[in-house]
Design a protein around this motif. Sequence first.
Motif, short mmCIF file in Angstrom:
data_model
loop_
_atom_site.label_atom_id
_atom_site.label_comp_id
_atom_site.label_asym_id
_atom_site.label_seq_id
_atom_site.Cartn_x
_atom_site.Cartn_y
_atom_site.Cartn_z
N HIS A 199 29.83 -67.75 82.82
CA HIS A 199 28.78 -66.81 82.44
C HIS A 199 29.13 -66.01 81.20
N LYS A 200 28.15 -65.79 80.35
CA LYS A 200 28.30 -65.06 79.10
C LYS A 200 28.19 -63.55 79.36
N PRO A 201 28.68 -62.72 78.40
CA PRO A 201 28.61 -61.26 78.57
C PRO A 201 27.20 -60.73 78.78
N LEU A 202 26.18 -61.44 78.27
CA LEU A 202 24.81 -60.99 78.48
C LEU A 202 24.40 -61.11 79.94
N ASP A 203 25.10 -61.95 80.70
CA ASP A 203 24.80 -62.15 82.12
C ASP A 203 25.76 -61.37 83.02
N LEU A 204 27.03 -61.33 82.62
CA LEU A 204 28.08 -60.76 83.47
C LEU A 204 29.07 -60.03 82.57
N ASP A 205 29.16 -58.70 82.71
CA ASP A 205 30.01 -57.93 81.80
C ASP A 205 30.62 -56.75 82.54
N LYS A 206 31.48 -56.03 81.83
CA LYS A 206 32.14 -54.87 82.41
C LYS A 206 31.10 -53.86 82.90
N PRO A 207 31.23 -53.37 84.13
CA PRO A 207 30.23 -52.41 84.65
C PRO A 207 30.21 -51.13 83.83
N SER A 208 29.02 -50.67 83.50
CA SER A 208 28.90 -49.47 82.67
C SER A 208 29.47 -48.25 83.38
N THR A 209 29.31 -48.17 84.71
CA THR A 209 29.81 -47.01 85.45
C THR A 209 31.33 -46.96 85.42
N ILE A 210 31.98 -48.13 85.48
CA ILE A 210 33.44 -48.17 85.48
C ILE A 210 33.97 -48.03 84.07
N ALA A 211 33.25 -48.56 83.09
CA ALA A 211 33.70 -48.47 81.70
C ALA A 211 33.82 -47.02 81.24
N LYS A 212 33.07 -46.11 81.89
CA LYS A 212 33.12 -44.70 81.50
C LYS A 212 34.38 -44.01 81.99
N LYS A 213 34.99 -44.51 83.07
CA LYS A 213 36.11 -43.81 83.71
C LYS A 213 37.28 -43.59 82.78
N PRO A 214 37.78 -44.64 82.07
CA PRO A 214 38.97 -44.42 81.22
C PRO A 214 38.63 -44.00 79.80
N SER A 215 37.51 -43.31 79.61
CA SER A 215 37.09 -42.93 78.27
C SER A 215 38.15 -42.17 77.48
N PRO A 216 38.87 -41.19 78.09
CA PRO A 216 39.89 -40.48 77.31
C PRO A 216 40.98 -41.40 76.76
N LEU A 217 41.25 -42.51 77.46
CA LEU A 217 42.31 -43.43 77.03
C LEU A 217 41.82 -44.44 76.01
N PHE A 218 40.64 -45.00 76.22
CA PHE A 218 40.17 -46.10 75.39
C PHE A 218 39.05 -45.72 74.43
N GLY A 219 38.41 -44.56 74.64
CA GLY A 219 37.28 -44.19 73.80
C GLY A 219 36.20 -45.26 73.88
N LYS A 220 35.74 -45.71 72.72
CA LYS A 220 34.73 -46.78 72.67
C LYS A 220 35.33 -48.07 72.11
N GLY A 221 36.66 -48.23 72.33
CA GLY A 221 37.35 -49.41 71.84
C GLY A 221 37.02 -50.66 72.63
N ILE A 222 37.64 -51.77 72.25
CA ILE A 222 37.25 -53.07 72.79
C ILE A 222 37.49 -53.20 74.29
N LEU A 223 38.49 -52.49 74.84
CA LEU A 223 38.77 -52.61 76.27
C LEU A 223 37.68 -51.96 77.12
N ARG A 224 36.91 -51.07 76.52
CA ARG A 224 35.86 -50.37 77.25
C ARG A 224 34.46 -50.80 76.79
N ALA A 225 34.39 -51.38 75.61
CA ALA A 225 33.09 -51.69 75.01
C ALA A 225 32.36 -52.79 75.78
N THR A 226 31.05 -52.79 75.66
CA THR A 226 30.21 -53.83 76.27
C THR A 226 29.18 -54.30 75.25
N GLY A 227 28.54 -55.42 75.57
CA GLY A 227 27.42 -55.90 74.75
C GLY A 227 27.79 -56.18 73.30
#
Length: 526
Positions: free
Chosen positions: A124-152
């Motif tokens: 499955h491609k990222p448009l179908d299955l990707d990092k959950p937005s709710t979880i991607a917000k949790k490590p924001s202080p560590l990753f900001g909006k970098g690739i490990l947290r980014a989506t889409g």
Amino acid sequence: MEGFFLMEIIWSFGVMIVCSLVLHGCNILWLNHRKLRRKLTEQGVTGPPPHFFHGNVAEMRSIATRCKPEPLPRGQISDDWTRSIFPYLHHWAGLYGSLYMYSTSQKLNLYINRPDLVKFLNLHKPLDLDKPSTIAKKPSPLFGKGILRATGQNWASQRKLIAPQFFLDKVKGMMDLMVDSTVAMIEKWEGMILQSDGTVADMHIIEDLNSLSANVIARACFGSSYSEGKQIFAKLRTLQHALSKPDRLFGFHNLGFLPSKANRDLWRIREEVDSLILNMVRARQEENRKALKPEKDLLQMILESADADGTMNEKARDSFVVDSCKNIYFAGHETIATTISWSLMLLAVHPEWQDRIRAEILEFCGYRLCHRGSLDFETLRKLKVLTMVIQETLRLYCPGIILPKEALTEIKLGEIVVPKGVIVWTSIPALHRDPENWGPDAHEFKPERFKDGVSEACKHPQAYIPFGYGSRLCLGQTFAMLEMKIVLALVLSRFSFSLSPEYQHSPVFRMVLVPEHGMRLVVRKI
């Protein structure tokens, strides 16, 4: 007086409206939740019954409290640690099997650890299955909006920028600095042994491996050294430990916006990290103004990409550069260092495999590695035994231990239809130890299972996922494997290892799998 009563009526009416809206919103969420559960139930998927509003969160907390393991005696290791990390997932697997659903607040989660289904996740491609937005917000202080947290599209753009820096031809050019950094660590260990009794020393090795790996990623990608970025790495580790608690990952609470002492400390450390990285960036920009031909490392590529984007103002450009650097710093050093430390721990327990690796090194390298020589890429490719040991270490002690993905549209995994909005979880330790896939010896350290490659090591090789799966496969996979081979080849040609009687085996989750009490080994000079 009439005005007072009128205000009271207005306030009471307002409170009633707010309460009604909240209850209506919760009801809508609950009805949607029940609709998703019904779709999975009709397909035979079961799981613990949820409670209104908080789902199974209270039960997860209770299981985590009950299932705290007893500390192992010093100098012993055990595979039981796998049940101590996210114990509720393992507890429910014992009740409902390797496919079940559970709820966290109003989110429905699907636990999948059937190898025959996991392999479909790769399709499955990222448009179908990707990092959950709710979880991607949790490590924001560590990753900001970098690739490990980014989506889409944000993730796709950053991947396009970063991926070429870790292609094989680029990674080959980093071999000399990997060797140089390892030789420097070897000389330090030889000095420590000399200060002991001249032949052997009981050592904590994890910090030295972290420093080595940090130095490699700093020099390879940013043109700096570990000593220059020491504060950055230390503060990133503090953020990492604070943000890796299971309650943050699984949404036990969502109070990251409140100005509590813990949150204020996180915000302060994040600002300090951002300031340190920005100072490094400003120094590079000043060098670029003076240089005729700027160095084309990853930092330079990030700077040029930010400058070329006409949609970003100065603040947005600084944030983009800083977040990108934080992600590379984190992803490029601790995962490698901890995997090397787990490899040495397993080799310390199984010394016959140390002997086999040394025999292989002697066959292909002669005595060259025993004297400050460098390795070439073709020689490394011939070290099959060493590769097997690394692959088996990644199977048993993979640095990434949990993979969450959200279905952004309805998807099909084998015979299971996963509705939109469901979060799919996969436990890598459980998947990598499944006897149905790996055989009855799945819990044993047996590198020979990889003698014919991953494709022949198990029934469903797509379920061997130490670097993730699908389009979000780790970009630094080639870089990581090369560094691990170089470090292990060099140190095993100089030293032998055994488990220290003071070693306390306690793998813990801190964004990656790390030894809670460090890695203490007896190191003997050969």
